[in-house]
Design a protein around this motif. Structure first.
Motif, PDB file in Angstrom:
ATOM      1  N   HIS A 162       0.817  -1.216   0.000  1.00 14.72           N
ATOM      2  CA  HIS A 162       0.000   0.000   0.000  1.00 14.72           C
ATOM      3  C   HIS A 162       0.854   1.270   0.000  1.00 14.72           C
ATOM      4  O   HIS A 162       0.378   2.325  -0.397  1.00 14.72           O
ATOM      5  N   ILE A 163       2.072   1.173   0.488  1.00  9.19           N
ATOM      6  CA  ILE A 163       2.924   2.353   0.650  1.00  9.19           C
ATOM      7  C   ILE A 163       4.258   2.111  -0.040  1.00  9.19           C
ATOM      8  O   ILE A 163       4.907   1.092   0.195  1.00  9.19           O
ATOM      9  N   ALA A 164       4.656   3.057  -0.862  1.00  8.54           N
ATOM     10  CA  ALA A 164       5.923   2.935  -1.587  1.00  8.54           C
ATOM     11  C   ALA A 164       7.111   3.142  -0.650  1.00  8.54           C
ATOM     12  O   ALA A 164       6.990   3.809   0.378  1.00  8.54           O
ATOM     13  N   GLU A 165       8.270   2.623  -1.037  1.00  4.10           N
ATOM     14  CA  GLU A 165       9.486   2.793  -0.252  1.00  4.10           C
ATOM     15  C   GLU A 165      10.033   4.211  -0.373  1.00  4.10           C
ATOM     16  O   GLU A 165      10.735   4.685   0.514  1.00  4.10           O
ATOM     17  N   SER A 166       9.722   4.865  -1.487  1.00  2.48           N
ATOM     18  CA  SER A 166      10.146   6.252  -1.713  1.00  2.48           C
ATOM     19  C   SER A 166       8.917   7.117  -1.966  1.00  2.48           C
ATOM     20  O   SER A 166       7.995   6.708  -2.667  1.00  2.48           O
ATOM     21  N   ILE A 167       8.948   8.296  -1.397  1.00  4.57           N
ATOM     22  CA  ILE A 167       7.835   9.233  -1.500  1.00  4.57           C
ATOM     23  C   ILE A 167       8.271  10.425  -2.342  1.00  4.57           C
ATOM     24  O   ILE A 167       9.335  11.005  -2.089  1.00  4.57           O
ATOM     25  N   ARG A 168       7.446  10.789  -3.324  1.00  4.07           N
ATOM     26  CA  ARG A 168       7.739  11.969  -4.126  1.00  4.07           C
ATOM     27  C   ARG A 168       7.262  13.204  -3.362  1.00  4.07           C
ATOM     28  O   ARG A 168       6.145  13.235  -2.833  1.00  4.07           O
ATOM     29  N   VAL A 169       8.117  14.216  -3.300  1.00  4.78           N
ATOM     30  CA  VAL A 169       7.789  15.464  -2.616  1.00  4.78           C
ATOM     31  C   VAL A 169       7.858  16.598  -3.628  1.00  4.78           C
ATOM     32  O   VAL A 169       8.849  16.727  -4.349  1.00  4.78           O
ATOM     33  N   ARG A 170       6.806  17.413  -3.683  1.00  6.24           N
ATOM     34  CA  ARG A 170       6.795  18.625  -4.509  1.00  6.24           C
ATOM     35  C   ARG A 170       6.599  19.823  -3.590  1.00  6.24           C
ATOM     36  O   ARG A 170       5.733  19.800  -2.716  1.00  6.24           O
ATOM     37  N   VAL A 171       7.414  20.840  -3.815  1.00  7.29           N
ATOM     38  CA  VAL A 171       7.360  22.039  -2.986  1.00  7.29           C
ATOM     39  C   VAL A 171       7.210  23.259  -3.889  1.00  7.29           C
ATOM     40  O   VAL A 171       7.861  23.349  -4.931  1.00  7.29           O
ATOM     41  N   SER A 172       6.363  24.192  -3.471  1.00  5.93           N
ATOM     42  CA  SER A 172       6.217  25.465  -4.169  1.00  5.93           C
ATOM     43  C   SER A 172       6.087  26.562  -3.112  1.00  5.93           C
ATOM     44  O   SER A 172       5.181  26.521  -2.278  1.00  5.93           O
ATOM     45  N   ALA A 173       7.018  27.525  -3.158  1.00  8.13           N
ATOM     46  CA  ALA A 173       7.023  28.609  -2.160  1.00  8.13           C
ATOM     47  C   ALA A 173       7.139  29.945  -2.880  1.00  8.13           C
ATOM     48  O   ALA A 173       8.053  30.133  -3.684  1.00  8.13           O
ATOM     49  N   THR A 174       6.211  30.850  -2.595  1.00  7.07           N
ATOM     50  CA  THR A 174       6.242  32.190  -3.167  1.00  7.07           C
ATOM     51  C   THR A 174       6.670  33.159  -2.056  1.00  7.07           C
ATOM     52  O   THR A 174       6.060  33.195  -0.998  1.00  7.07           O
ATOM     53  N   TYR A 175       7.721  33.913  -2.338  1.00  8.72           N
ATOM     54  CA  TYR A 175       8.367  34.761  -1.339  1.00  8.72           C
ATOM     55  C   TYR A 175       8.030  36.241  -1.534  1.00  8.72           C
ATOM     56  O   TYR A 175       7.812  36.688  -2.650  1.00  8.72           O
ATOM     57  N   THR A 176       8.033  36.951  -0.410  1.00  9.94           N
ATOM     58  CA  THR A 176       7.933  38.411  -0.436  1.00  9.94           C
ATOM     59  C   THR A 176       9.140  38.968   0.305  1.00  9.94           C
ATOM     60  O   THR A 176       9.686  38.318   1.202  1.00  9.94           O
ATOM     61  N   ALA A 177       9.546  40.160  -0.085  1.00 10.40           N
ATOM     62  CA  ALA A 177      10.689  40.803   0.571  1.00 10.40           C
ATOM     63  C   ALA A 177      10.361  41.063   2.033  1.00 10.40           C
ATOM     64  O   ALA A 177       9.279  41.550   2.361  1.00 10.40           O
ATOM     65  N   TYR A 178      11.292  40.715   2.915  1.00 11.78           N
ATOM     66  CA  TYR A 178      11.123  40.907   4.359  1.00 11.78           C
ATOM     67  C   TYR A 178      11.445  42.340   4.718  1.00 11.78           C
ATOM     68  O   TYR A 178      12.490  42.857   4.343  1.00 11.78           O
ATOM     69  N   LYS A 179      10.524  42.980   5.405  1.00  9.80           N
ATOM     70  CA  LYS A 179      10.725  44.368   5.854  1.00  9.80           C
ATOM     71  C   LYS A 179      10.898  44.355   7.357  1.00  9.80           C
ATOM     72  O   LYS A 179      10.085  43.838   8.088  1.00  9.80           O
ATOM     73  N   LYS A 180      12.000  44.928   7.825  1.00  6.11           N
ATOM     74  CA  LYS A 180      12.275  44.972   9.275  1.00  6.11           C
ATOM     75  C   LYS A 180      11.370  45.958   9.960  1.00  6.11           C
ATOM     76  O   LYS A 180      10.943  46.921   9.465  1.00  6.11           O
TER      77      LYS A 180
END
Length: 180
Positions: A162-180
């Motif tokens: 039921h469960i594979a030995e390897s898991i596919r991971v997809r990541v998507s991150a949208t960034y904004t400029a950090y203001k102090k």
């Protein structure tokens, strides 16, 4: 809690006068294809900090934020496999090797090398991805495989098909400029 995690991430890679970008809602998809059943889950609350000057990158996702189509899958994932009470998050802390010019629109292939921790086990990994700049918006995406055995995630023989030995991971991150 998410705000505290973001501050801690920013603090770990912050250096004066540098270009810091933050993401508070990174999307992560995990997928397991096995002979009897495909399993998929999504999380949308990953946090990340990227220092474009130094290449420092930190990423964290709470394990309990992964949601499955079947509630029983979610219970088994958290209690039996990931032990999310004991190991509440997955993290990556490393450095992007390339230094794309974020003032120019485009898609840039990148690699990040650092410590990837899942289920309490840390491994040094190099993960390939893309950094896209469009009208000043910075987005990082990646797809990579994670072997359950590499992170001491045990799959009982009874559910091995039921469960594979390897898991596919997809990541998507949208960034904004950090203001102090």
């Amino acid at each position: 809690m998410k705000y505290i995690a973001m501050i801690l991430l920013a603090w770990t890679i912050n250096q004066a006068g540098q270009d810091i970008y933050t993401c508070k809602n990174a999307k992560i998809n995990i997928y397991s294809s096995a002979p009897i059943e495909d399993i998929e889950a999504n999380a949308a609350d990953g946090v990340s900090v990227y220092n474009s000057t130094t290449g420092d990158l930190a990423f964290s996702v709470p394990i309990r934020d992964f949601h499955f189509p079947k509630s029983l899958m979610e219970v088994h994932f958290n209690e039996n496999y990931m032990e999310s009470d004991k190991f509440p998050k997955a993290t990556f802390k490393g450095k992007v090797q390339e230094h794309p010019d974020l003032s120019k629109d485009g898609t840039y292939p990148i690699t990040a090398t650092g410590d990837f921790q899942v289920h309490g086990v840390t491994q040094t990994r190099t993960i390939a991805g893309n950094l896209k700049v469009s009208n000043g918006v910075v987005t990082m995406t990646s797809e990579f495989m994670v072997k359950c055995a590499d992170h001491h995630i045990e799959i009982p023989q009874i559910v091995f098909h039921h469960i594979a030995e390897s898991i596919r991971v997809r990541v998507s991150a949208t960034y904004t400029a950090y203001k102090k």
